[in-house]
Design a protein around this motif. Sequence first.
Motif, short mmCIF file in Angstrom:
data_model
loop_
_atom_site.label_atom_id
_atom_site.label_comp_id
_atom_site.label_asym_id
_atom_site.label_seq_id
_atom_site.Cartn_x
_atom_site.Cartn_y
_atom_site.Cartn_z
N LEU A 137 83.45 15.45 -48.38
CA LEU A 137 82.41 15.35 -47.38
C LEU A 137 82.94 15.90 -46.05
CD1 LEU A 137 79.49 14.25 -47.11
CD2 LEU A 137 80.48 12.16 -46.19
N HIS A 138 82.15 16.75 -45.39
CA HIS A 138 82.60 17.35 -44.14
C HIS A 138 82.61 16.32 -43.02
CE1 HIS A 138 83.29 20.23 -40.98
NE2 HIS A 138 82.22 19.79 -40.34
N ARG A 139 83.71 16.27 -42.28
CA ARG A 139 83.84 15.37 -41.15
C ARG A 139 84.51 16.08 -39.97
NH1 ARG A 139 84.35 11.58 -45.37
NH2 ARG A 139 83.03 9.75 -45.02
N GLU A 140 84.20 15.61 -38.77
CA GLU A 140 84.81 16.12 -37.55
C GLU A 140 85.73 15.05 -36.98
OE1 GLU A 140 84.53 19.11 -36.37
OE2 GLU A 140 82.89 19.88 -37.62
N TRP A 141 86.86 15.51 -36.40
CA TRP A 141 87.81 14.61 -35.76
C TRP A 141 87.48 14.57 -34.27
CZ3 TRP A 141 91.10 10.95 -36.84
CH2 TRP A 141 92.16 10.65 -35.99
N VAL A 142 86.90 13.46 -33.80
CA VAL A 142 86.41 13.36 -32.43
C VAL A 142 87.08 12.18 -31.73
CG1 VAL A 142 84.39 13.14 -30.94
CG2 VAL A 142 84.19 14.32 -33.15
N HIS A 143 87.89 12.46 -30.72
CA HIS A 143 88.56 11.43 -29.92
C HIS A 143 89.27 10.39 -30.80
CE1 HIS A 143 86.67 13.23 -26.52
NE2 HIS A 143 85.44 12.82 -26.84
N GLY A 144 89.98 10.87 -31.80
CA GLY A 144 90.78 9.98 -32.63
C GLY A 144 90.04 9.26 -33.73
N LYS A 145 88.79 9.67 -34.00
CA LYS A 145 88.00 9.03 -35.04
C LYS A 145 87.29 10.09 -35.88
CE LYS A 145 87.13 4.75 -32.47
NZ LYS A 145 86.08 3.83 -31.95
N TRP A 146 87.03 9.73 -37.15
CA TRP A 146 86.31 10.64 -38.04
C TRP A 146 84.80 10.41 -37.91
CZ3 TRP A 146 88.78 14.61 -39.83
CH2 TRP A 146 90.16 14.52 -40.05
N VAL A 147 84.07 11.52 -37.79
CA VAL A 147 82.61 11.48 -37.69
C VAL A 147 82.02 12.39 -38.76
CG1 VAL A 147 80.62 11.91 -36.20
CG2 VAL A 147 82.77 11.09 -35.19
N PRO A 148 81.16 11.82 -39.67
CA PRO A 148 80.79 10.41 -39.79
C PRO A 148 81.96 9.55 -40.22
CG PRO A 148 79.99 11.64 -41.68
CD PRO A 148 80.53 12.66 -40.73
N PRO A 149 81.87 8.22 -40.02
CA PRO A 149 82.98 7.32 -40.35
C PRO A 149 83.34 7.39 -41.82
CG PRO A 149 81.31 6.20 -39.04
CD PRO A 149 80.72 7.51 -39.46
N LEU A 150 84.58 7.03 -42.12
CA LEU A 150 85.03 7.00 -43.49
C LEU A 150 84.29 5.93 -44.27
CD1 LEU A 150 88.88 7.29 -42.92
CD2 LEU A 150 87.35 9.08 -43.70
N GLU A 151 84.04 6.21 -45.53
CA GLU A 151 83.33 5.26 -46.38
C GLU A 151 84.27 4.12 -46.76
OE1 GLU A 151 81.96 7.48 -49.67
OE2 GLU A 151 80.56 8.70 -48.50
N PRO A 152 83.74 2.90 -46.87
CA PRO A 152 84.59 1.76 -47.23
C PRO A 152 85.18 1.95 -48.62
CG PRO A 152 82.27 1.16 -47.36
CD PRO A 152 82.34 2.51 -46.70
N ALA A 153 86.41 1.46 -48.79
CA ALA A 153 87.07 1.56 -50.10
C ALA A 153 86.35 0.69 -51.10
CB ALA A 153 88.53 1.13 -49.98
N GLN A 154 86.28 1.17 -52.35
CA GLN A 154 85.59 0.44 -53.40
C GLN A 154 86.52 0.13 -54.57
OE1 GLN A 154 82.18 2.80 -54.44
NE2 GLN A 154 81.12 2.34 -52.53
N ASP A 155 87.82 0.10 -54.28
CA ASP A 155 88.80 -0.17 -55.33
C ASP A 155 88.83 -1.66 -55.63
OD1 ASP A 155 92.34 0.61 -55.74
OD2 ASP A 155 90.82 -0.16 -57.11
N VAL A 156 88.55 -2.04 -56.87
CA VAL A 156 88.51 -3.46 -57.23
C VAL A 156 89.83 -3.93 -57.82
CG1 VAL A 156 86.04 -3.37 -57.66
CG2 VAL A 156 87.63 -3.01 -59.56
N THR A 157 90.82 -3.04 -57.90
CA THR A 157 92.09 -3.42 -58.51
C THR A 157 92.74 -4.62 -57.84
OG1 THR A 157 92.47 -1.12 -59.17
CG2 THR A 157 94.39 -2.59 -59.14
N PRO A 158 92.80 -4.70 -56.48
CA PRO A 158 93.41 -5.88 -55.87
C PRO A 158 92.74 -7.17 -56.28
CG PRO A 158 93.15 -4.13 -54.26
CD PRO A 158 92.40 -3.71 -55.50
N GLU A 159 91.41 -7.17 -56.43
CA GLU A 159 90.70 -8.37 -56.82
C GLU A 159 91.10 -8.80 -58.22
OE1 GLU A 159 86.52 -8.29 -56.24
OE2 GLU A 159 86.64 -7.02 -54.49
#
Length: 219
Positions: A137-159
């Motif tokens: 997914l295309h993102r821009e690095w703006v003032h130290g943050k990714w735009v749009p924001p990164l998607e939340p992790a969906q890894d269930v392994t720790p659970e």
Amino acid sequence: MAASSRDSTSQYFKKGAEVEISSDEEGFRGSWYAGTVVRPPGNVKRGSAKVLVEYKTLTEDEKGTRPLREELQLVQLRPPPPREKRRSFKFSEEVDAYYSDGWWEGIITEVVGEDKYLVFFRGTREQIAFKAAELRLHREWVHGKWVPPLEPAQDVTPEIEQHSNLHPVTIVTTPSSPTAPAAALHPIVANMAFAAGCHHLNYCCLELPSKPDSTASTN
């Protein structure tokens, strides 16, 4: 640029830091190449300090023995975006496609199949097919943050690892149907398994007792 913003930006480009590099040269606009910081910026007060970088996939000689090095402005650099677990892409989504040793900005023009997409590049007016693994997914690095924001992790392994006291699966059969398993997964593990798309588990299985034969006569 405020002092705090300058400090926040320059901290990502220390010696040895992994970066992505953009270029204003004709034929390279809209692309990002992987590189490493060789010499960090010295003075960033005016936002004009240059950084010496070394490309990972571009070389100075035809034999490919000497990695290309360039002095670039801070605005031409950014940290590598974290790779996300990506489901699929949609029509008209803006993406980066890995092509010619770098990431090129494009747009999805057609979903060809479950794992194949046509991407149109505005700069070259080309349309090329890519697999999902070659896209992000295309993102821009703006003032130290990714735009749009990164998607939340969906890894269930720790659970799943939290339930380390669960026992390996045990399959039992009923006397009336030797080939039919009479076993059930713990609901928590079952939910996590389906969420992760698992088909085989090595965690908890609760054995269900065989039901008494309702047709059997009682004495």
